[in-house]
Structure formats: C-alpha cells, structure tokens
Write an enzyme that holds these catalytic residues in place. Structure first.
Site, mmCIF file in Angstrom:
data_model
loop_
_atom_site.group_PDB
_atom_site.id
_atom_site.type_symbol
_atom_site.label_atom_id
_atom_site.label_comp_id
_atom_site.label_asym_id
_atom_site.label_seq_id
_atom_site.Cartn_x
_atom_site.Cartn_y
_atom_site.Cartn_z
ATOM 1 N N LYS A 105 0.815 -1.216 0.000
ATOM 2 C CA LYS A 105 0.000 0.000 0.000
ATOM 3 C C LYS A 105 0.847 1.264 0.000
ATOM 4 C CE LYS A 105 -4.438 -1.525 1.787
ATOM 5 N NZ LYS A 105 -5.528 -1.214 2.714
ATOM 6 N N LYS A 120 -12.363 -2.918 -6.231
ATOM 7 C CA LYS A 120 -13.168 -1.693 -6.304
ATOM 8 C C LYS A 120 -12.436 -0.598 -7.051
ATOM 9 C CE LYS A 120 -11.514 0.427 -2.068
ATOM 10 N NZ LYS A 120 -10.595 -0.536 -1.493
ATOM 11 N N LYS A 146 -7.322 -9.876 -9.067
ATOM 12 C CA LYS A 146 -8.446 -9.917 -8.129
ATOM 13 C C LYS A 146 -9.530 -8.922 -8.539
ATOM 14 C CE LYS A 146 -8.412 -9.843 -3.420
ATOM 15 N NZ LYS A 146 -7.849 -9.742 -2.066
#
Ligand code: TRP
Length: 344
Positions: free
Chosen positions: A114, A209, A206
């Site tokens: 991240k 969103k 994956k």
C-alpha cells in the site's frame, strides 16, 4: 484458560462493495451467525489510513452496514457497529503500539504494497494499521476471525501481540485476578479458494473496487440488467467447459466464472462441472446470469431501501456501538490495571 467463543471481523468503508466482498466476506459472516456470537465492525478508522473524502466516508460506512443487513446479518442477535464509535479501539491500539516491535511491523507485506515506492509519504496510521486491527479483535477477546488470505499475516501479528502481552504482564495479570493469560490467541477462519473472486476482464487479477473498468466487477448495488450485461461481456476462452476441475488449469477466466457459479450455488466446482461439462460458455453464462440475479437482486433492492432510510442504519450502528463499548470498556479497565495506569 478457555475463552468464550466469539467471532469478530471488520470491513473497510472505502466504497464500491462488489461480488468479491459478498462471497469472500459477507456471506461467510452470515453463515457464522448460526454457530457463534458475532461482532461485525465497519472499520472507518482503518479507512482513513489513506485519504478519505469526508463527504464520502459516512455514505460508505452506511453502505457497508446496509450490505450487512441486506445479506442477512441480524444486528439484534449480533453486534454491528462502526469502529470510531468505540474509543477503546484506539486506546488499546496505543498499548499494543508499545507491545509490538518495529521489526514485526517492518515485515508486513500489506504495508509495503500500500505504501508503494513513496514510503516516506505514507501515513503513520498506515504503518500502525496492524496494531489497530489487533486492538479491534482483542478489545472483545475474540477467538475466531474470518478473513481472506491477504489478512493472514495481520492475524499472526495479532497472536504475537497477545502472546507478548500475556508474557510481559504475566505477574500483573495474575495479581489482578485475571488468571494466567489475558488475551486469547485468535484463530483465523480462512476462506476457501472458491471465494477468491477475480476480475471479469482478466482472470489473473483480483476483482477490485479500484479497477478503472466497471465491467471488471459486479457491484452489490448493480441491478439485474447490469449484472446480466457484465456477465455476458465477461472474458472467456474458445473451449467448451471441461468435465473436471483439472481441465480449468491455465484457463483463469473459465475457472473464475465456474468458481463464482459454485460459490453462488453454495456447491463445489466439481458439482458445477458435472452440470456443465462440454457446454459452451453461452449456455453456461445464461445459467450464471440467472443464478447471480436471483441471489444479488434482492440484496441490491434491500440496500436501496436502506439507503433511503439512513436514520434506521444509524440507529443500528448506535445500538451496536453502545453494546460493543460495554464489552470493550471492561477489557480496557482490566488492561489499565494490568499495565499499571491509575484510573477512576
Ligand atoms: N484489515 C481488514 C481488511 O482490510 C479489515 C479489518 C480491520 C479487520 N480490523 C479487522 C478484519 C479485525 C478482521 C478483524 O480486510
């Protein structure tokens, strides 16, 4: 010492709930209600470890809550609340910041992913994310946590923190009458491979969103026509469906769609393949559309109804927050005594 069995899990309110969240997390939360007392938390404090628009965050918190309710989580029998309503999470996280070691946090792969290349510019909160997660779980001394593969390392860290706390304060824990160990070593309940939902455009990525293409995912708020269109456009390969799971190897899109079918039907890939062996994708996709619409349309409708009634959702969160706090406050009182904080 035996701890009372209790399930805790959290979902971040960061927008766009999709089929991956539904199959990977929420339907499992629903199923666990039958066997355990459960606490389900919308982790808004985790969300702000990266920038969240203050105009969007409350909407997203209410949307995750609405999804919980729409999928069948019972907020009366269980506890549903948003993290920031219970200040004990942050309070316990501070103590855990002083238990956890820099070396432990430096190994967390999610932080590395991240934070990316610009680590100097990552928030301190993003770095300390796992100690807050440990506090979420251990404020309730939860024994079981349903999470995806990607959260396994954070669960291991939670156990390490619990163990070090139990060791470091062993004498004080005993002196204050809390037995030999204060925190349980929480077990992960990891989801099976069938619930790893991949992008509809690329079976190796994956479902996410943040994918720029809305056609890569099925959102929980999509209506029947949108669901049908996205499935019909989903990437496939030219071969018919095989008769056994081995025949899905190296066919990521076929495997993903089959996995989604099996998960929605609450069955296995083997069983789904018995039904569709030798079929063309056009046939299979028609069945998948019917099943997906049957399962997801009622969820979208209920979420829509709840989004028109934010007062009700807020009441659920307030009631859950009060009940959660009653438990967390007891834990925190004991932790203060154990650590040696003077309290009222
Ligand atoms: N880190 C989890 C995720 O991103 C969310 C989370 C926060 C959580 N606190 C938790 C999950 C406690 C389980 C238990 O998916």
């Amino acid at each position: 010492m035996a701890f009372k069995e209790l399930v805790f899990s959290g979902v971040q309110p960061t927008g766009n709930l999709h089929l991956g969240n539904y199959l990977g997390a929420i339907t499992r939360f629903v199923a666990l209600q039958a066997r355990y007392d459960c606490i389900y938390c919308v982790v808004d404090m985790h969300a702000i470890t990266v920038w969240q628009d203050p105009a969007e965050l409350p909407k997203n918190t209410r949307e995750v809550t609405a999804a919980f309710l729409a999928c069948g989580i019972d907020p009366k029998r269980n506890i549903v609340f948003n993290q920031s309503q219970v200040a004990e999470h942050a309070e316990l996280a501070w103590v855990f910041n002083c238990v956890a070691r820099m070396g432990w946090l430096n190994r967390m792969t999610q932080f590395k992913e991240k934070a990316g290349k610009d680590r100097e510019n990552a928030s301190v909160g993003l770095y300390a994310y796992p100690t807050l997660m440990a506090a979420d779980i251990l404020a309730y001394r939860a024994t079981h946590v349903p999470v995806g593969e990607d959260q396994k390392q954070h669960l291991e860290l939670t156990r390490d923190i619990a163990q070090k706390f139990n060791n470091d304060f062993a004498v004080s824990i005993r002196d204050h009458g809390h037995g030999d160990v204060f925190f349980p070593l929480t077990e992960p309940l990891i989801s099976g491979p069938a619930t790893r939902v991949m992008s509809l455009r690329d079976g190796t990525k994956k479902m996410s969103k943040s994918d720029p293409s809305d056609y890569s995912r099925i959102n929980l708020t999509d209506d029947a026509d949108t669901i049908a269109q996205k499935i019909r456009k989903a990437k496939t390969d030219p071969e018919p469906l095989p008769s056994e799971p081995a025949g899905l190897k190296k066919r990521p899109e076929a495997e993903n769609l089959l996995g989604i079918y099996a998960a929605l039907a609450d069955s296995t890939e083997e069983q789904a393949l018995k039904q569709f062996a030798g079929a063309q994708f056009s046939t299979f996709k028609t069945a998948l559309v019917d099943l997906a619409v049957a399962k997801l349309e009622p969820v979208a409708a209920e979420m829509k109804r709840l989004s028109a009634d934010p007062g009700h959702v807020d009441e659920v969160l307030a009631d859950g927050g009060a009940r959660a706090q009653a438990i967390a406050a007891e834990t925190m009182k004991a932790v203060k005594d154990i650590v040696g904080f003077v309290r009222r």
